[in-house]
Scaffold this motif. Sequence first.
Motif, PDB file in Angstrom:
ATOM      1  N   CYS A 291      38.526  46.550  29.780  1.00 32.35           N
ATOM      2  CA  CYS A 291      37.372  46.436  30.658  1.00 32.35           C
ATOM      3  C   CYS A 291      37.469  47.475  31.779  1.00 32.35           C
ATOM      4  O   CYS A 291      38.468  47.539  32.490  1.00 32.35           O
ATOM      5  CB  CYS A 291      37.318  45.033  31.253  1.00 32.35           C
ATOM      6  N   PRO A 292      36.461  48.330  31.962  1.00 32.92           N
ATOM      7  CA  PRO A 292      36.560  49.380  32.983  1.00 32.92           C
ATOM      8  C   PRO A 292      36.585  48.830  34.409  1.00 32.92           C
ATOM      9  O   PRO A 292      36.991  49.521  35.337  1.00 32.92           O
ATOM     10  CB  PRO A 292      35.313  50.230  32.735  1.00 32.92           C
ATOM     11  N   PHE A 293      36.181  47.598  34.586  1.00 32.50           N
ATOM     12  CA  PHE A 293      36.094  47.037  35.935  1.00 32.50           C
ATOM     13  C   PHE A 293      37.358  46.278  36.323  1.00 32.50           C
ATOM     14  O   PHE A 293      37.486  45.804  37.451  1.00 32.50           O
ATOM     15  CB  PHE A 293      34.872  46.105  36.007  1.00 32.50           C
ATOM     16  N   ARG A 294      38.357  46.196  35.407  1.00 36.57           N
ATOM     17  CA  ARG A 294      39.469  45.260  35.635  1.00 36.57           C
ATOM     18  C   ARG A 294      40.247  45.536  36.917  1.00 36.57           C
ATOM     19  O   ARG A 294      40.727  44.609  37.571  1.00 36.57           O
ATOM     20  CB  ARG A 294      40.420  45.249  34.432  1.00 36.57           C
ATOM     21  N   HIS A 295      40.340  46.857  37.318  1.00 42.59           N
ATOM     22  CA  HIS A 295      41.141  47.156  38.516  1.00 42.59           C
ATOM     23  C   HIS A 295      40.503  46.633  39.796  1.00 42.59           C
ATOM     24  O   HIS A 295      41.170  46.440  40.796  1.00 42.59           O
ATOM     25  CB  HIS A 295      41.332  48.666  38.660  1.00 42.59           C
ATOM     26  N   ARG A 296      39.204  46.464  39.776  1.00 41.81           N
ATOM     27  CA  ARG A 296      38.515  46.039  40.991  1.00 41.81           C
ATOM     28  C   ARG A 296      38.041  44.596  40.882  1.00 41.81           C
ATOM     29  O   ARG A 296      37.376  44.089  41.775  1.00 41.81           O
ATOM     30  CB  ARG A 296      37.307  46.956  41.231  1.00 41.81           C
ATOM     31  N   CYS A 297      38.375  43.964  39.770  1.00 39.79           N
ATOM     32  CA  CYS A 297      37.804  42.655  39.482  1.00 39.79           C
ATOM     33  C   CYS A 297      38.658  41.541  40.097  1.00 39.79           C
ATOM     34  O   CYS A 297      39.874  41.521  39.910  1.00 39.79           O
ATOM     35  CB  CYS A 297      37.720  42.473  37.966  1.00 39.79           C
ATOM     36  N   PRO A 298      38.032  40.621  40.821  1.00 35.09           N
ATOM     37  CA  PRO A 298      38.812  39.540  41.432  1.00 35.09           C
ATOM     38  C   PRO A 298      39.269  38.495  40.413  1.00 35.09           C
ATOM     39  O   PRO A 298      40.207  37.749  40.689  1.00 35.09           O
ATOM     40  CB  PRO A 298      37.841  38.922  42.436  1.00 35.09           C
ATOM     41  N   VAL A 299      38.622  38.445  39.236  1.00 30.61           N
ATOM     42  CA  VAL A 299      38.980  37.388  38.293  1.00 30.61           C
ATOM     43  C   VAL A 299      39.597  37.941  37.008  1.00 30.61           C
ATOM     44  O   VAL A 299      39.669  37.252  35.998  1.00 30.61           O
ATOM     45  CB  VAL A 299      37.743  36.520  37.939  1.00 30.61           C
ATOM     46  N   ALA A 300      40.059  39.205  37.054  1.00 30.44           N
ATOM     47  CA  ALA A 300      40.609  39.818  35.841  1.00 30.44           C
ATOM     48  C   ALA A 300      41.849  39.062  35.384  1.00 30.44           C
ATOM     49  O   ALA A 300      42.635  38.590  36.207  1.00 30.44           O
ATOM     50  CB  ALA A 300      40.956  41.277  36.101  1.00 30.44           C
ATOM     51  N   PHE A 301      41.999  38.938  34.065  1.00 27.91           N
ATOM     52  CA  PHE A 301      43.219  38.317  33.541  1.00 27.91           C
ATOM     53  C   PHE A 301      43.723  39.149  32.365  1.00 27.91           C
ATOM     54  O   PHE A 301      43.201  40.243  32.107  1.00 27.91           O
ATOM     55  CB  PHE A 301      42.980  36.848  33.187  1.00 27.91           C
ATOM     56  N   ASP A 302      44.751  38.678  31.657  1.00 28.57           N
ATOM     57  CA  ASP A 302      45.437  39.479  30.634  1.00 28.57           C
ATOM     58  C   ASP A 302      44.509  40.124  29.612  1.00 28.57           C
ATOM     59  O   ASP A 302      44.630  41.293  29.285  1.00 28.57           O
ATOM     60  CB  ASP A 302      46.451  38.612  29.877  1.00 28.57           C
ATOM     61  N   ARG A 303      43.561  39.326  29.136  1.00 28.76           N
ATOM     62  CA  ARG A 303      42.714  39.797  28.045  1.00 28.76           C
ATOM     63  C   ARG A 303      41.917  41.045  28.447  1.00 28.76           C
ATOM     64  O   ARG A 303      41.616  41.915  27.619  1.00 28.76           O
ATOM     65  CB  ARG A 303      41.761  38.679  27.648  1.00 28.76           C
ATOM     66  N   CYS A 304      41.592  41.143  29.739  1.00 27.07           N
ATOM     67  CA  CYS A 304      40.778  42.260  30.222  1.00 27.07           C
ATOM     68  C   CYS A 304      41.501  43.593  30.045  1.00 27.07           C
ATOM     69  O   CYS A 304      40.871  44.643  29.985  1.00 27.07           O
ATOM     70  CB  CYS A 304      40.409  42.071  31.691  1.00 27.07           C
ATOM     71  N   LYS A 305      42.838  43.562  29.995  1.00 30.46           N
ATOM     72  CA  LYS A 305      43.597  44.801  29.820  1.00 30.46           C
ATOM     73  C   LYS A 305      43.715  45.186  28.359  1.00 30.46           C
ATOM     74  O   LYS A 305      44.079  46.311  28.028  1.00 30.46           O
ATOM     75  CB  LYS A 305      45.010  44.633  30.392  1.00 30.46           C
ATOM     76  N   GLN A 306      43.466  44.199  27.477  1.00 35.60           N
ATOM     77  CA  GLN A 306      43.685  44.462  26.054  1.00 35.60           C
ATOM     78  C   GLN A 306      42.402  44.819  25.312  1.00 35.60           C
ATOM     79  O   GLN A 306      42.435  45.566  24.351  1.00 35.60           O
ATOM     80  CB  GLN A 306      44.323  43.228  25.400  1.00 35.60           C
ATOM     81  N   GLU A 307      41.285  44.309  25.777  1.00 38.26           N
ATOM     82  CA  GLU A 307      40.039  44.520  25.052  1.00 38.26           C
ATOM     83  C   GLU A 307      38.939  44.906  26.032  1.00 38.26           C
ATOM     84  O   GLU A 307      38.963  44.488  27.181  1.00 38.26           O
ATOM     85  CB  GLU A 307      39.585  43.219  24.387  1.00 38.26           C
TER      86      GLU A 307
END
Lengths: 334, 342
Positions: A291-307
């Motif tokens: 997910c391109p927004f994961r670095h700025r996302c307050p609710v990002a979790f593991d899956r966001c880095k993988q897909e």
Amino acid sequence: MPDGAQPVLDVRDLNTVFQTRGGEVHAVNHVSFDLKKGELLGVVGESGSGKSVTMMSLIGLLPSPPAEVRRGEVLFDGRDLLKMDADSLRDIRGARIGFVFQDPMTSLNPVFTVGFQLREPLMRHMGMNKRQANARAVELLELVGIPDAKQRLKDYPHQFSGGMRQRVMIAIALACDPEVLIADEPTTALDVTIQAQILELVKELRHKLGMAIVWITHDLGVIAGIADRVMVMYGGQVVEQAPVRELFKNPQHPYTAALLETIPHVRGDRAERLKVIEGQPPILGAIPTACPFRHRCPVAFDRCKQENPARMPVGDGHDAACFYDLAKGEPRDA
Amino acid sequence: MLNYTIRRLMFTIPVLLFISFIIFLLLDLAPNDPTGNLPMTIPPEVREKIRESLGLGQPIHVRYFKWCVQFFVNEPLNIIDQMFGTCTWGCEDRLRVQSWATRSPVVDLIVERMPQTLWVVGMSYVVGILIAIPIGVISAYRQYSWFDQAGTFVSMVGFSVPTFFTGVLMIVIFSVMIPTDSWFWFPSIYDTTHKVTDLASFGFQIRQMAMPVFVLALYNAAQISRFMRASMLDNLNQDYVRTARAKGMRERVVLLVHVLRNSLIPVVTVIALGVPQVFGGAIITEQVFKVNGLGQLLIIGIQGADIPLVQTLTFIFAVLIVLFNLIADILYGILDPRIRYD
């Protein structure tokens, strides 16, 4: 908004790449959307999110090189604009799809009269002679609310104010009665009162002429005022899409939610500081696999880095590209 | 615009008077002697007498005033007399600006030399412009293409290799190495006495002009094409070009109407500013090809310390420069609607 109407423009899986010295930049990735007859679609996103590039890709306005539309389909009137040769595309551009650009101060050619620049598309696409084109040009200037239209045709762009020039740009875009009008931040360069006038004008013209409009902006306030449907872009992809009321009431992507948070309120605590979204938008050297927004996302979790999440329906005519359900406060079931 | 032009013209009068005075002072400071080329057998007293007869014994302000009267009053009156066959006040013993070396009026000498210079140098300027503009347009439109690279290379050569080198090179190749009976042979000396009467003599005139025109055109085209290219590149990225494309205009129209019209504004100005150099004659090239034009006249005048000739010729160049500066400004106002002079 005419519900369930035929789409006039159907964009599927559009990908645009820029060749730069530092390698490729993937400015637009897997963008799909449609535009229905008579609809006003707002496109929001911060600078560099790929809003303008998407729209310019549709119609071959990007300089190539460095830009290259690598994949996708743009269906307009049953034909794929991306597969069309340059000549047929030119016949559509300016005739059936009109453009209004951001800066009216530089978008008009300074050495030709406004009349000349208005006549050009009329003579090119409608087969008018000079006299017919002149008559139509007067009508057009009157349509966009320029007083003393006949006289003003002989004037040069520098004799018009910024707001008036943008009206001229709109008149040029509307010259051949287009089915689609693409407005790329048309009010950004104007001051607020002029901005309001232009918005009123577009609203009015839309009802008069019934064309579909794509309105690119980074001003959510403008979108709230005129759009039927909103598409939010981030990092070259569409992250959320919903009818305008639904989007403002019930944002489903953390980026949209954060964007709405940044709108300053007139009422309330004066000492409150303006809210910002921390961090910078990404520059994409490759098609993102996360997910391109994961670095700025307050609710990002593991899956966001993988897909990289695809857009999934989250409500009636509402979809978002996020693995996290903001309403429930937990990850969605895959 | 008319008001502006008149105001500017009025302003040029004191400027030109000042320039003429400076030229006069500078020439007076020059350590030369109009009797220097005379035979050594002439004794110093006689030389002194000759100098006095030329008016050199008088103080500088008197000499300057006399030149002014001769140039600004007598010469125009003389032109009027010659044109209408009249005899205005004082036509019998009117003193014109006389060349010391040839004892003939300087203006007549200039009129004699003008056609050669205009034909050769003027033609090279026109040819240079006609070559340069398309090259500049295409180079900019296809930036970094092989055409652009080749254009850049040729411009560099034209720019950096002086005309006395390219001129001599041309002579060596086309006048010396190639046999005289070949079609590719060109005369190395410009024959002023040649008269064009029929097709064959016209052909010869073209041939004798070919080399000097080519050498100078290369130099002019190198400059103007670079300028044209830069100006086109400036404009190609402007927003209005995108607007024209968004209107569905054909590429040819976008380039040759929208972009070219804007790009020509500074180029036309530069071309106008370059015109006085045409009249000034390409001094070196005229020497190389023995074209007896204005440039050569000036060189001879300087070598022979022919002060009235040098003074008058230099002043005429100054007038042309001031005049074409004004013309460039006016052209700018005509070409660019944003410029207003009132």
